[in-house]
Design a protein around this motif. Sequence first.
Motif, PDB file in Angstrom:
ATOM      1  N   MET A   1      -6.940 -93.756   7.496  1.00 47.47           N
ATOM      2  CA  MET A   1      -7.164 -92.986   8.726  1.00 47.47           C
ATOM      3  C   MET A   1      -6.348 -91.688   8.681  1.00 47.47           C
ATOM      4  SD  MET A   1      -6.554 -94.157  12.660  1.00 47.47           S
ATOM      5  CE  MET A   1      -7.240 -95.803  12.631  1.00 47.47           C
ATOM      6  N   SER A   2      -6.909 -90.610   9.227  1.00 45.98           N
ATOM      7  CA  SER A   2      -6.202 -89.329   9.154  1.00 45.98           C
ATOM      8  C   SER A   2      -4.995 -89.314  10.088  1.00 45.98           C
ATOM      9  CB  SER A   2      -7.148 -88.193   9.539  1.00 45.98           C
ATOM     10  OG  SER A   2      -7.363 -88.216  10.933  1.00 45.98           O
ATOM     11  N   TYR A   3      -4.070 -88.394   9.793  1.00 51.28           N
ATOM     12  CA  TYR A   3      -2.866 -88.258  10.627  1.00 51.28           C
ATOM     13  C   TYR A   3      -3.250 -87.941  12.080  1.00 51.28           C
ATOM     14  CZ  TYR A   3       1.169 -85.897  12.720  1.00 51.28           C
ATOM     15  OH  TYR A   3       2.166 -85.505  13.572  1.00 51.28           O
ATOM     16  N   VAL A   4      -4.259 -87.060  12.230  1.00 51.90           N
ATOM     17  CA  VAL A   4      -4.699 -86.646  13.567  1.00 51.90           C
ATOM     18  C   VAL A   4      -5.200 -87.851  14.363  1.00 51.90           C
ATOM     19  CG1 VAL A   4      -6.608 -85.427  14.692  1.00 51.90           C
ATOM     20  CG2 VAL A   4      -5.193 -84.231  13.045  1.00 51.90           C
ATOM     21  N   LEU A  32      -7.853 -79.687  14.510  1.00 53.59           N
ATOM     22  CA  LEU A  32      -6.640 -79.283  13.775  1.00 53.59           C
ATOM     23  C   LEU A  32      -6.530 -79.852  12.358  1.00 53.59           C
ATOM     24  CD1 LEU A  32      -3.865 -79.362  16.546  1.00 53.59           C
ATOM     25  CD2 LEU A  32      -5.150 -77.404  15.700  1.00 53.59           C
ATOM     26  N   GLU A  33      -7.460 -80.736  11.998  1.00 55.86           N
ATOM     27  CA  GLU A  33      -7.390 -81.383  10.677  1.00 55.86           C
ATOM     28  C   GLU A  33      -7.107 -80.371   9.550  1.00 55.86           C
ATOM     29  OE1 GLU A  33      -7.063 -85.003   9.625  1.00 55.86           O
ATOM     30  OE2 GLU A  33      -8.799 -85.098  10.947  1.00 55.86           O
ATOM     31  N   PRO A  34      -7.890 -79.257   9.471  1.00 55.15           N
ATOM     32  CA  PRO A  34      -7.655 -78.310   8.360  1.00 55.15           C
ATOM     33  C   PRO A  34      -6.269 -77.665   8.395  1.00 55.15           C
ATOM     34  CG  PRO A  34      -9.453 -77.537   9.798  1.00 55.15           C
ATOM     35  CD  PRO A  34      -9.035 -78.860  10.319  1.00 55.15           C
ATOM     36  N   PHE A  36      -3.479 -79.213   9.179  1.00 56.30           N
ATOM     37  CA  PHE A  36      -2.526 -80.152   8.571  1.00 56.30           C
ATOM     38  C   PHE A  36      -2.711 -80.247   7.065  1.00 56.30           C
ATOM     39  CE2 PHE A  36      -2.634 -81.407  13.034  1.00 56.30           C
ATOM     40  CZ  PHE A  36      -1.287 -81.215  13.314  1.00 56.30           C
ATOM     41  N   GLU A  37      -3.951 -80.007   6.614  1.00 58.54           N
ATOM     42  CA  GLU A  37      -4.169 -79.987   5.160  1.00 58.54           C
ATOM     43  C   GLU A  37      -3.412 -78.800   4.545  1.00 58.54           C
ATOM     44  OE1 GLU A  37      -8.427 -80.013   4.615  1.00 58.54           O
ATOM     45  OE2 GLU A  37      -8.505 -81.987   5.588  1.00 58.54           O
ATOM     46  N   LYS A  38      -3.418 -77.682   5.267  1.00 62.49           N
ATOM     47  CA  LYS A  38      -2.763 -76.475   4.761  1.00 62.49           C
ATOM     48  C   LYS A  38      -1.245 -76.524   4.978  1.00 62.49           C
ATOM     49  CE  LYS A  38      -4.044 -71.577   4.974  1.00 62.49           C
ATOM     50  NZ  LYS A  38      -5.000 -70.655   5.575  1.00 62.49           N
ATOM     51  N   HIS A  39      -0.810 -77.258   5.999  1.00 60.89           N
ATOM     52  CA  HIS A  39       0.624 -77.288   6.359  1.00 60.89           C
ATOM     53  C   HIS A  39       1.140 -78.734   6.419  1.00 60.89           C
ATOM     54  CE1 HIS A  39       0.944 -73.027   7.531  1.00 60.89           C
ATOM     55  NE2 HIS A  39      -0.264 -73.166   8.029  1.00 60.89           N
ATOM     56  N   PRO A  40       1.339 -79.366   5.271  1.00 58.39           N
ATOM     57  CA  PRO A  40       1.824 -80.750   5.293  1.00 58.39           C
ATOM     58  C   PRO A  40       3.209 -80.866   5.939  1.00 58.39           C
ATOM     59  CG  PRO A  40       1.757 -79.864   3.048  1.00 58.39           C
ATOM     60  CD  PRO A  40       1.086 -78.873   3.915  1.00 58.39           C
ATOM     61  N   GLU A  41       3.940 -79.741   5.991  1.00 56.39           N
ATOM     62  CA  GLU A  41       5.267 -79.783   6.609  1.00 56.39           C
ATOM     63  C   GLU A  41       5.187 -80.134   8.098  1.00 56.39           C
ATOM     64  OE1 GLU A  41       3.747 -77.086   5.526  1.00 56.39           O
ATOM     65  OE2 GLU A  41       4.053 -75.354   6.817  1.00 56.39           O
ATOM     66  N   TYR A  42       4.071 -79.799   8.755  1.00 55.14           N
ATOM     67  CA  TYR A  42       3.912 -80.162  10.169  1.00 55.14           C
ATOM     68  C   TYR A  42       3.783 -81.683  10.325  1.00 55.14           C
ATOM     69  CZ  TYR A  42       2.543 -75.239  11.219  1.00 55.14           C
ATOM     70  OH  TYR A  42       2.483 -73.880  11.373  1.00 55.14           O
ATOM     71  N   ALA A  45       7.171 -83.326   9.876  1.00 56.51           N
ATOM     72  CA  ALA A  45       8.063 -83.100  11.027  1.00 56.51           C
ATOM     73  C   ALA A  45       7.506 -83.736  12.308  1.00 56.51           C
ATOM     74  CB  ALA A  45       8.274 -81.595  11.236  1.00 56.51           C
ATOM     75  N   LYS A  46       6.388 -84.445  12.194  1.00 55.45           N
ATOM     76  CA  LYS A  46       5.748 -85.121  13.340  1.00 55.45           C
ATOM     77  C   LYS A  46       5.536 -84.154  14.518  1.00 55.45           C
ATOM     78  CE  LYS A  46       5.342 -89.645  12.353  1.00 55.45           C
ATOM     79  NZ  LYS A  46       6.440 -90.456  11.924  1.00 55.45           N
ATOM     80  N   ILE A  47       5.063 -82.954  14.185  1.00 54.96           N
ATOM     81  CA  ILE A  47       4.858 -81.938  15.234  1.00 54.96           C
ATOM     82  C   ILE A  47       3.868 -82.443  16.288  1.00 54.96           C
ATOM     83  CG2 ILE A  47       3.853 -79.651  15.681  1.00 54.96           C
ATOM     84  CD1 ILE A  47       6.614 -79.392  14.606  1.00 54.96           C
ATOM     85  N   LEU A  48       2.790 -83.071  15.830  1.00 52.36           N
ATOM     86  CA  LEU A  48       1.780 -83.530  16.798  1.00 52.36           C
ATOM     87  C   LEU A  48       2.345 -84.566  17.748  1.00 52.36           C
ATOM     88  CD1 LEU A  48      -1.802 -84.244  15.461  1.00 52.36           C
ATOM     89  CD2 LEU A  48      -1.001 -82.605  17.155  1.00 52.36           C
ATOM     90  N   ASP A  49       3.044 -85.540  17.176  1.00 51.36           N
ATOM     91  CA  ASP A  49       3.613 -86.601  18.023  1.00 51.36           C
ATOM     92  C   ASP A  49       4.572 -86.028  19.052  1.00 51.36           C
ATOM     93  OD1 ASP A  49       3.000 -89.528  16.651  1.00 51.36           O
ATOM     94  OD2 ASP A  49       2.953 -87.845  15.255  1.00 51.36           O
ATOM     95  N   ARG A  50       5.276 -84.973  18.647  1.00 56.92           N
ATOM     96  CA  ARG A  50       6.216 -84.354  19.586  1.00 56.92           C
ATOM     97  C   ARG A  50       5.485 -83.498  20.611  1.00 56.92           C
ATOM     98  NH1 ARG A  50      10.592 -81.235  16.868  1.00 56.92           N
ATOM     99  NH2 ARG A  50       9.658 -81.425  14.804  1.00 56.92           N
ATOM    100  N   LEU A  51       4.423 -82.836  20.151  1.00 58.32           N
ATOM    101  CA  LEU A  51       3.694 -81.935  21.053  1.00 58.32           C
ATOM    102  C   LEU A  51       3.006 -82.692  22.199  1.00 58.32           C
ATOM    103  CD1 LEU A  51       2.923 -78.839  21.151  1.00 58.32           C
ATOM    104  CD2 LEU A  51       0.715 -79.540  20.232  1.00 58.32           C
ATOM    105  N   VAL A  52       2.537 -83.896  21.942  1.00 55.24           N
ATOM    106  CA  VAL A  52       1.787 -84.623  22.981  1.00 55.24           C
ATOM    107  C   VAL A  52       2.703 -85.394  23.934  1.00 55.24           C
ATOM    108  CG1 VAL A  52      -0.315 -84.834  21.612  1.00 55.24           C
ATOM    109  CG2 VAL A  52       1.427 -86.631  21.468  1.00 55.24           C
ATOM    110  N   GLU A  53       4.002 -85.384  23.664  1.00 56.19           N
ATOM    111  CA  GLU A  53       4.947 -86.081  24.547  1.00 56.19           C
ATOM    112  C   GLU A  53       5.719 -85.036  25.360  1.00 56.19           C
ATOM    113  OE1 GLU A  53       4.980 -89.234  25.017  1.00 56.19           O
ATOM    114  OE2 GLU A  53       6.729 -89.300  26.336  1.00 56.19           O
TER     115      GLU A  53
END
Length: 446
Positions: A1-4, A32-34, A36-42, A45-53
């Motif tokens: 399953m994708s990170y997103v 946003l899938e593409p 994260f493919e271009k920026h694995p550093e995000y 750093a769990k940017i998405l998990d932090r952004l939605v909280e």
Amino acid sequence: MSYVKEAFDRVKLRDPDQPEFHQAVWEVLETLEPVFEKHPEYVEAKILDRLVEPERTISFRVPWVDDNGNVQVNRGMRVEFNSAIGPYKGGLRFHPSVNVSIIKFLGFEQILKNALTTRPIGGGKGGSDFDPKGKSDLEIMRFCQSFMNELYRHIGASIDVPAGDIGVGGREIGYMFGQYKKLTGKWEGVLTGKGYGWGGSLIRPEATGFGQVYFLREMLASKGEKIEGKACAISGSGNVAQYCAMKILEYGGKVITMSDSGGYIFDKDGIDESKLAWIQDLKNNKRGRIKEYISEYKEAVYHAGERPWGEVCDIALPSATQNEIEEKGAKNLVKNGCIAISEGANMPTSPEAYTILNEAGVLFGPAKAANAGGVAVSALEMSQNASFDEWTSEKVDSKLDQIMTGIHKQCSDAAEEYNQKGDLVVGANIAGFIKVADAMMSQGIV
Ligand code: NDP
């Protein structure tokens, strides 16, 4: 399953009873899938998990006394979602439907919208389940004062700067500002949408609707089209809808509908400047209902309990509330030859409706880009307050126009960079997200 997908599943699992929030989050994440493919550093750093909280969610009791001497109790809240690029910024909504899911959806959208304005403002949103309809001025004042009796602890000119939204206009901002000043002893730019003469910016009331039309102009120009001569269906008759209509008329468009929560009016001859002024008086001073229009203008028709999307129009400007264009409305718009939609309201188009419009090739300006003019001028109000300055309406309007034109360009460029040329939904999500993500990356795990 994708990170997103995994991140989205975690959102649903954590707050299963927040459908509007899930909808707003998924509408962003699925594009946003593409990135994260271009920026694995995000991802790392769990940017998405932090952004939605949200960074902070405040919920509080708002007791007040009505005109009959009865004690009433409402719930107030403020979601301080993300401060990576500036103080929390976003409106307050007073409407009986307000709950944490709605405020979180609005707050989440606000983060990316504010990033698109290129001003240093983070994302937040708040409000109450208080219903201002049918309340006296004194009841509104007592409610606003009680609301501020708690909120003042959490806000400030460089902390969190609320503004208006549904049910919160100049009158409510005035009462809340007065109470903030009384409680803190400070005159500071803690709220935007203030009156002109006591810290408000010229063009702030007009900004969301004007900006929505500037964005529309840019979308149409990209296809060699113009607003002039186009039939425009507008929903709502509040702040956003009124100034959207005014700007459409200025550009030579024809406004054929406006609405409120009771239904919509259709005027085949068009709602011109003088009819619009009548609606503004009805809504802003008399606080009447849109159906009263047909008693004044006999050529118009009122459709109770319906939305205007069944009328034949070239352009649709949803400017009332979330999910007001559903599947049926979208099919009608496509069938009747609508070529463009510029969203004034937040999330007014349901996902199913969007799919229909997108597949039919309708030009689509998503809310977080198209209605960013309001918060952009709020940021200009903050600049004026911080420097104890007042700008002319020409200066503010021309900055607003530049900002909206710039937002359209950012969205188009980001869509093109990610091989989805012309898709402004994808472009808005990616451009806004990258700006916030980069700021979060620089600031460490906080
Ligand atoms: P107002 O309260 O001034 O006007 C809201 C309008 O929408 C009214 O005509 C209202 O009718 C109608 N409406 C509200 N709820 C419903 C519903 N459930 N069904 C049908 N009609 C409804 O609010 P604004 O104009 O400020 O806000 C409108 C939209 O624009 C909202 O989505 C808001 O989040 C968004 N927005 C506003 C900004 C601003 O600067 N004000 C900035 C960016 C976005 P009624 O009077 O009958 O309730």
